[in-house]
Structures are given as C-alpha cells and as structure tokens.
Motif scaffolding. Structure first.
Motif, short mmCIF file in Angstrom:
data_model
loop_
_atom_site.label_atom_id
_atom_site.label_comp_id
_atom_site.label_asym_id
_atom_site.label_seq_id
_atom_site.Cartn_x
_atom_site.Cartn_y
_atom_site.Cartn_z
N GLY A 1 0.83 -1.18 0.00
CA GLY A 1 0.00 0.00 0.00
C GLY A 1 0.86 1.23 0.00
N PRO A 2 0.29 2.36 -0.21
CA PRO A 2 -1.13 2.50 -0.52
C PRO A 2 -1.42 2.14 -1.97
N LEU A 3 -2.61 1.59 -2.18
CA LEU A 3 -3.05 1.18 -3.51
C LEU A 3 -4.44 1.73 -3.78
N THR A 4 -4.77 1.83 -5.05
CA THR A 4 -6.14 2.09 -5.48
C THR A 4 -6.55 0.89 -6.32
N ILE A 5 -7.69 0.31 -5.98
CA ILE A 5 -8.21 -0.83 -6.73
C ILE A 5 -9.52 -0.42 -7.39
N PHE A 6 -9.59 -0.60 -8.69
CA PHE A 6 -10.83 -0.45 -9.42
C PHE A 6 -11.43 -1.85 -9.48
N ALA A 7 -12.35 -2.12 -8.56
CA ALA A 7 -12.83 -3.48 -8.30
C ALA A 7 -14.11 -3.78 -9.06
N PRO A 8 -14.04 -4.69 -10.04
CA PRO A 8 -15.26 -5.10 -10.72
C PRO A 8 -16.14 -5.92 -9.78
N ASN A 9 -17.42 -5.60 -9.75
CA ASN A 9 -18.34 -6.39 -8.93
C ASN A 9 -18.69 -7.68 -9.67
N ASN A 10 -19.45 -8.55 -9.02
CA ASN A 10 -19.80 -9.84 -9.62
C ASN A 10 -20.52 -9.67 -10.95
N ALA A 11 -21.41 -8.68 -11.05
CA ALA A 11 -22.14 -8.46 -12.30
C ALA A 11 -21.18 -8.11 -13.44
N ALA A 12 -20.10 -7.42 -13.13
CA ALA A 12 -19.11 -7.08 -14.17
C ALA A 12 -18.47 -8.35 -14.72
N PHE A 13 -18.16 -9.29 -13.85
CA PHE A 13 -17.57 -10.56 -14.31
C PHE A 13 -18.58 -11.36 -15.14
N GLU A 14 -19.85 -11.27 -14.78
CA GLU A 14 -20.88 -11.99 -15.52
C GLU A 14 -21.06 -11.44 -16.94
N SER A 15 -20.66 -10.19 -17.16
CA SER A 15 -20.84 -9.59 -18.49
C SER A 15 -19.56 -9.63 -19.34
N LEU A 16 -18.60 -10.47 -18.95
CA LEU A 16 -17.41 -10.65 -19.78
C LEU A 16 -17.81 -11.22 -21.13
N PRO A 17 -17.01 -10.99 -22.16
CA PRO A 17 -17.33 -11.54 -23.48
C PRO A 17 -17.49 -13.07 -23.43
N SER A 18 -18.30 -13.59 -24.34
CA SER A 18 -18.52 -15.05 -24.36
C SER A 18 -17.19 -15.77 -24.55
N GLY A 19 -17.05 -16.88 -23.89
CA GLY A 19 -15.82 -17.65 -23.95
C GLY A 19 -14.82 -17.27 -22.87
N VAL A 20 -15.09 -16.15 -22.20
CA VAL A 20 -14.21 -15.72 -21.11
C VAL A 20 -15.01 -15.84 -19.83
N SER A 21 -14.62 -16.76 -18.99
CA SER A 21 -15.32 -16.98 -17.72
C SER A 21 -14.28 -17.11 -16.61
N LEU A 22 -14.76 -17.11 -15.39
CA LEU A 22 -13.85 -17.28 -14.25
C LEU A 22 -13.14 -18.63 -14.36
N GLU A 23 -13.84 -19.65 -14.81
CA GLU A 23 -13.22 -20.97 -14.94
C GLU A 23 -12.07 -20.94 -15.95
N VAL A 24 -12.29 -20.23 -17.07
CA VAL A 24 -11.24 -20.12 -18.09
C VAL A 24 -10.08 -19.29 -17.55
N LEU A 25 -10.39 -18.16 -16.92
CA LEU A 25 -9.35 -17.28 -16.42
C LEU A 25 -8.51 -17.91 -15.32
N THR A 26 -9.15 -18.71 -14.47
CA THR A 26 -8.42 -19.28 -13.32
C THR A 26 -7.73 -20.60 -13.63
N ALA A 27 -7.82 -21.08 -14.86
CA ALA A 27 -7.10 -22.30 -15.24
C ALA A 27 -5.60 -22.06 -15.09
N GLU A 28 -4.89 -23.05 -14.63
CA GLU A 28 -3.45 -22.92 -14.37
C GLU A 28 -2.70 -22.38 -15.59
N ALA A 29 -3.09 -22.78 -16.78
CA ALA A 29 -2.42 -22.33 -18.01
C ALA A 29 -2.61 -20.83 -18.26
N ASN A 30 -3.65 -20.24 -17.64
CA ASN A 30 -3.95 -18.82 -17.86
C ASN A 30 -3.54 -17.93 -16.69
#
Length: 187
Positions: A81-110
C-alpha cells in the motif's frame, strides 16, 4: 385533552426539571459549519481493515476474490500500500465476453494472463474520488499499461468502466467499485 399538547407540556416539564435546554439549543448552524473536506473526515476515522478484508467481507466481490486467490494476488492486498483498486463487482464478471469466464481465467495455463488482467485494475498510489473529480488524466496501472481516468462527467470512469461506488476505504488504500472488468490493451 389534545395528545400533542400533553406531549409538549411533558417535554417542557422535563427540560425545566433538568435545568433548561441543552447548551447550544436553538443556535443557527451555518452551512459552512456542516461542510468538512473529505480528507478531514477520512483523517478522523480509524480504519482497521485491509483491502483484502474489505473485498472478502462483501459478497459483491466474491468473483473478484476468487480470481485474486487463484492468481496468488490476494495475499498482496494485506500488505502492500497505498493502492487504489478499481474493483469489478460480480455483475461485471458476468458480463465478460462469451468464452471468457472465471473458470477459463483461473485455469493454471492462464495464470499469467489472469495476473496481468487483475494488475490492470490497480494503481500503486491511493487516489480517492475527490482527487479525480473535475479532472481527466492517464495513470499507469501496476501491470504497466495506461488507464484513462475521467472525473469530468457526472460519473467517474476508468478506461470506459463506470465507478458505481467510490471510496471504500481500507488502511492500505481505497477501492472504487466498477461495472466492467477492464481488459488490458493488446500489446
């Protein structure tokens, strides 16, 4: 007998028994007396939660917390710190482009891609909304990419995302809730 009269009479009797009205009662409070700078207010409040604590304690950030945890970045929000975080809420993650999901993003390869994406939401300085309002400027995110910050309109925006809730204060920085996941520019 009128109920209002009884209540008024009782109130007057209590005030008389206690020695009259409290000191300052009936004084006119000037509007300037009610105004305090946001910094003065912030300085008067002791904050004991870290950025991590604030995010983990609010269900609106459960997806962000899961992504931070999967990228091994969550622990850094306790210390740095100090830091500023621009924090996307859950709805923001739900509106990611198709094919991009939390499961895809959190895969070890990514993991490296996820770390870069999340670091694009962070500034290495505390920037409260009152330092943004009325200004438009570029800032460099922790990942090294530029963010366009605009406080000249009715809503603060960050690289096209609207700040829907500013200034969630933590002991090691500030969080501004945004309605869109920021995608780093293609290099």
């Amino acid at each position: 007998m009128d109920v209002k009269f009884v209540l008024l009479a009782t109130g007057c009797a209590i005030l008389a028994a206690c020695g009259g009205a409290p000191e300052g009662a009936g004084e006119v409070v000037e509007e300037a007396d009610l105004e305090a700078s946001p910094q003065a207010v912030a300085d008067d409040v002791e904050i004991s939660m870290t950025l991590r604590d604030v995010l983990e304690s609010d269900e609106r950030f459960s997806t962000l917390v899961a992504a931070l945890d999967a990228s091994d970045l969550l622990v850094t929000l306790e210390e740095e710190g100090p830091l500023t975080i621009f924090a996307p809420n859950n709805a923001a993650f739900e509106s990611l482009p198709s094919g991009v999901s939390l499961e895809v993003l959190t895969a070890e390869a990514n993991k490296a891609i996820l770390r870069d994406l999340l670091a694009y939401h962070v500034l290495s300085a505390e920037v409260p909304s009152y330092d943004i309002e009325g200004r438009s400027f570029d800032a460099t995110a922790v990942n090294g990419d530029p963010l366009q910050i605009d406080g000249t309109g009715p809503v603060i925006s960050v690289s096209g995302a609207a700040v829907v809730l500013p200034d969630l204060q933590a002991e090691n920085g500030v969080i501004h809730v945004i309605d869109t996941v920021l995608l780093p520019p293609a290099n």
